[in-house]
Design an enzyme around this catalytic site. Structure first.
Site, short mmCIF file in Angstrom:
data_model
loop_
_atom_site.label_atom_id
_atom_site.label_comp_id
_atom_site.label_asym_id
_atom_site.label_seq_id
_atom_site.Cartn_x
_atom_site.Cartn_y
_atom_site.Cartn_z
N CYS A 30 0.84 -1.20 0.00
CA CYS A 30 0.00 0.00 0.00
C CYS A 30 0.87 1.26 0.00
O CYS A 30 1.57 1.53 0.98
CB CYS A 30 -0.91 -0.04 1.23
SG CYS A 30 -1.72 1.50 1.66
N CYS A 33 0.20 3.77 2.76
CA CYS A 33 0.66 3.21 4.03
C CYS A 33 2.16 3.45 4.21
O CYS A 33 2.62 3.79 5.31
CB CYS A 33 0.39 1.71 4.09
SG CYS A 33 -1.35 1.24 4.00
#
Length: 100
Positions: A30, A33
């Site tokens: 991600c 993230c």
């Protein structure tokens, strides 16, 4: 220091904590993230009054489902064992700390 959470240690680390807990739901694939990770690490290192924990959504599907995490990064804030706030997506350090 950040604590890796799993179904076995969630209650002791989060629900039974004497201080607020910031739980970061993330995955290594991600992009947002990964952008948020240094901010989470900095909060962990500079705030003694907050416990910072991480949940890898790929490794902990039960916890992910339990808290209805559908997009990441998702930050959950617990105080006195209760979920008090949910932050979805990339956030600035200042914004996160406002919620703590």
């Amino acid at each position: 220091m950040e604590t890796e959470l799993n179904i076995e240690n969630f209650e002791s680390e989060v629900l039974n904590s004497d201080i607020p807990v910031l739980v970061d739901f993330w995955a290594d694939w991600c992009g947002p993230c990964m952008m948020l990770s240094p901010i989470i690490e900095e909060i962990s290192e500079t705030n003694d009054n907050v416990k910072v924990c991480k949940v890898n959504v790929d490794e902990q599907p039960v916890l992910t489902a339990q808290f209805s995490v559908e997009s990441i990064p998702t930050l959950l804030i617990f105080k006195n064992g209760e979920l008090t706030d949910t932050l979805i997506g990339y956030r600035s350090k200042e914004d996160i700390e406002k919620h703590l």
